[in-house]
Scaffold this motif. Structure first.
Motif, mmCIF file in Angstrom:
data_model
loop_
_atom_site.group_PDB
_atom_site.id
_atom_site.type_symbol
_atom_site.label_atom_id
_atom_site.label_comp_id
_atom_site.label_asym_id
_atom_site.label_seq_id
_atom_site.Cartn_x
_atom_site.Cartn_y
_atom_site.Cartn_z
ATOM 1 N N THR A 28 0.805 -1.215 0.000
ATOM 2 C CA THR A 28 0.000 0.000 0.000
ATOM 3 C C THR A 28 0.838 1.265 0.000
ATOM 4 O O THR A 28 0.396 2.309 0.438
ATOM 5 N N TYR A 29 2.049 1.227 -0.471
ATOM 6 C CA TYR A 29 2.908 2.393 -0.478
ATOM 7 C C TYR A 29 2.475 3.337 -1.590
ATOM 8 O O TYR A 29 2.397 2.951 -2.751
ATOM 9 N N SER A 30 2.227 4.560 -1.235
ATOM 10 C CA SER A 30 1.610 5.479 -2.187
ATOM 11 C C SER A 30 2.617 6.095 -3.153
ATOM 12 O O SER A 30 2.231 6.594 -4.199
ATOM 13 N N ARG A 31 3.874 6.093 -2.823
ATOM 14 C CA ARG A 31 4.858 6.714 -3.703
ATOM 15 C C ARG A 31 6.057 5.796 -3.795
ATOM 16 O O ARG A 31 6.995 5.889 -3.020
ATOM 17 N N SER A 32 5.995 4.886 -4.736
ATOM 18 C CA SER A 32 7.045 3.882 -4.836
ATOM 19 C C SER A 32 7.047 3.326 -6.255
ATOM 20 O O SER A 32 6.633 3.995 -7.186
ATOM 21 N N ARG A 33 7.504 2.093 -6.388
ATOM 22 C CA ARG A 33 7.631 1.545 -7.734
ATOM 23 C C ARG A 33 7.652 0.027 -7.668
ATOM 24 O O ARG A 33 7.989 -0.567 -6.639
ATOM 25 N N ILE A 34 7.288 -0.582 -8.767
ATOM 26 C CA ILE A 34 7.363 -2.033 -8.944
ATOM 27 C C ILE A 34 8.132 -2.300 -10.228
ATOM 28 O O ILE A 34 7.919 -1.625 -11.240
ATOM 29 N N GLY A 35 9.020 -3.253 -10.172
ATOM 30 C CA GLY A 35 9.854 -3.552 -11.319
ATOM 31 C C GLY A 35 9.805 -5.009 -11.715
ATOM 32 O O GLY A 35 9.433 -5.878 -10.917
ATOM 33 N N TRP A 36 10.176 -5.247 -12.958
ATOM 34 C CA TRP A 36 10.380 -6.604 -13.450
ATOM 35 C C TRP A 36 11.881 -6.807 -13.670
ATOM 36 O O TRP A 36 12.552 -5.944 -14.255
ATOM 37 N N PHE A 37 12.344 -7.946 -13.199
ATOM 38 C CA PHE A 37 13.735 -8.323 -13.369
ATOM 39 C C PHE A 37 13.760 -9.711 -13.982
ATOM 40 O O PHE A 37 12.773 -10.448 -13.938
ATOM 41 N N ARG A 38 14.899 -10.106 -14.533
ATOM 42 C CA ARG A 38 15.012 -11.452 -15.076
ATOM 43 C C ARG A 38 16.408 -11.997 -14.843
ATOM 44 O O ARG A 38 17.366 -11.239 -14.719
ATOM 45 N N GLN A 39 16.465 -13.325 -14.792
ATOM 46 C CA GLN A 39 17.744 -13.993 -14.604
ATOM 47 C C GLN A 39 17.807 -15.196 -15.520
ATOM 48 O O GLN A 39 17.007 -16.127 -15.386
ATOM 49 N N ALA A 40 18.751 -15.151 -16.432
ATOM 50 C CA ALA A 40 18.984 -16.263 -17.340
ATOM 51 C C ALA A 40 19.995 -17.210 -16.700
ATOM 52 O O ALA A 40 20.791 -16.795 -15.845
ATOM 53 N N PRO A 41 19.990 -18.472 -17.086
ATOM 54 C CA PRO A 41 20.947 -19.433 -16.517
ATOM 55 C C PRO A 41 22.386 -18.957 -16.678
ATOM 56 O O PRO A 41 22.795 -18.554 -17.772
ATOM 57 N N GLY A 42 23.112 -18.969 -15.573
ATOM 58 C CA GLY A 42 24.506 -18.585 -15.607
ATOM 59 C C GLY A 42 24.770 -17.104 -15.663
ATOM 60 O O GLY A 42 25.914 -16.673 -15.778
ATOM 61 N N LYS A 43 23.713 -16.306 -15.571
ATOM 62 C CA LYS A 43 23.872 -14.855 -15.636
ATOM 63 C C LYS A 43 23.319 -14.195 -14.376
ATOM 64 O O LYS A 43 22.527 -14.781 -13.647
ATOM 65 N N GLU A 44 23.729 -12.961 -14.176
ATOM 66 C CA GLU A 44 23.215 -12.208 -13.041
ATOM 67 C C GLU A 44 21.801 -11.702 -13.349
ATOM 68 O O GLU A 44 21.429 -11.521 -14.512
ATOM 69 N N ARG A 45 21.064 -11.492 -12.302
ATOM 70 C CA ARG A 45 19.722 -10.934 -12.470
ATOM 71 C C ARG A 45 19.837 -9.486 -12.945
ATOM 72 O O ARG A 45 20.673 -8.726 -12.431
ATOM 73 N N GLU A 46 18.998 -9.122 -13.886
ATOM 74 C CA GLU A 46 19.066 -7.780 -14.467
ATOM 75 C C GLU A 46 17.676 -7.148 -14.515
ATOM 76 O O GLU A 46 16.654 -7.837 -14.550
ATOM 77 N N GLY A 47 17.664 -5.828 -14.492
ATOM 78 C CA GLY A 47 16.410 -5.108 -14.569
ATOM 79 C C GLY A 47 15.868 -5.088 -15.977
ATOM 80 O O GLY A 47 16.625 -5.035 -16.952
ATOM 81 N N VAL A 48 14.541 -5.137 -16.071
ATOM 82 C CA VAL A 48 13.864 -5.142 -17.364
ATOM 83 C C VAL A 48 13.006 -3.883 -17.520
ATOM 84 O O VAL A 48 13.129 -3.158 -18.491
ATOM 85 N N ALA A 49 12.132 -3.652 -16.561
ATOM 86 C CA ALA A 49 11.224 -2.510 -16.649
ATOM 87 C C ALA A 49 10.736 -2.152 -15.255
ATOM 88 O O ALA A 49 10.629 -3.023 -14.386
ATOM 89 N N VAL A 50 10.442 -0.882 -15.075
ATOM 90 C CA VAL A 50 9.951 -0.379 -13.794
ATOM 91 C C VAL A 50 8.778 0.558 -14.050
ATOM 92 O O VAL A 50 8.795 1.311 -15.031
ATOM 93 N N ILE A 51 7.790 0.491 -13.169
ATOM 94 C CA ILE A 51 6.690 1.447 -13.245
ATOM 95 C C ILE A 51 6.528 2.100 -11.881
ATOM 96 O O ILE A 51 6.592 1.436 -10.846
#
Length: 126
Positions: A28-51
């Motif tokens: 219920t945070y009124s001023r914040s954000r939600i993001g999508w991240f992804r992690q492929a095998p053998g790779k570090e997790r990376e950011g994809v998109a944020v709203i």
């Protein structure tokens, strides 16, 4: 207690589309954000998109023009529409939520995200 549940992953051929959903409960945070991240095998997790709660969005260069992040506040759900999928998009996709707003300079700084879902697998075949 905040819970994030991802859904919508699956297997598609290159050029196809998928829409991921991230259903948030207890968030219920009124001023914040939600993001999508992804992690492929053998790779570090990376950011994809944020709203951001105000509707602003931010994308990684690798998905810009192909992916669209959106939110339905009435359903407490964030979506990631993925078009023109390529094999390099294959990964486990996670949504994450932050308690506080930060500028896009920090959009993909994972340390500032407080809650994470379990992930949904996306597999793109050539």
């Amino acid at each position: 207690q905040v819970q994030l549940v991802e859904s919508g992953g699956g297997s598609v051929q290159a050029g196809g589309s998928l829409r991921l959903s991230c259903a948030a409960s207890g968030y219920t945070y009124s001023r914040s954000r939600i993001g999508w991240f992804r992690q492929a095998p053998g790779k570090e997790r990376e950011g994809v998109a944020v709203i951001y709660t105000g509707g602003g969005t931010y994308y990684s260069d690798s998905v810009k023009g192909r992916f669209t992040i959106s939110q339905d506040n009435a359903k407490n759900t964030v979506y990631l529409q993925m078009n023109s999928l390529a094999p390099e998009d294959t990964a486990m996709y996670y949504c994450a939520a932050a308690r506080a707003w930060r500028s896009s300079d920090y959009a993909f700084h994972q340390v500032y995200y407080n809650y994470w879902g379990q992930g949904t697998q996306v597999t793109v075949s050539s």
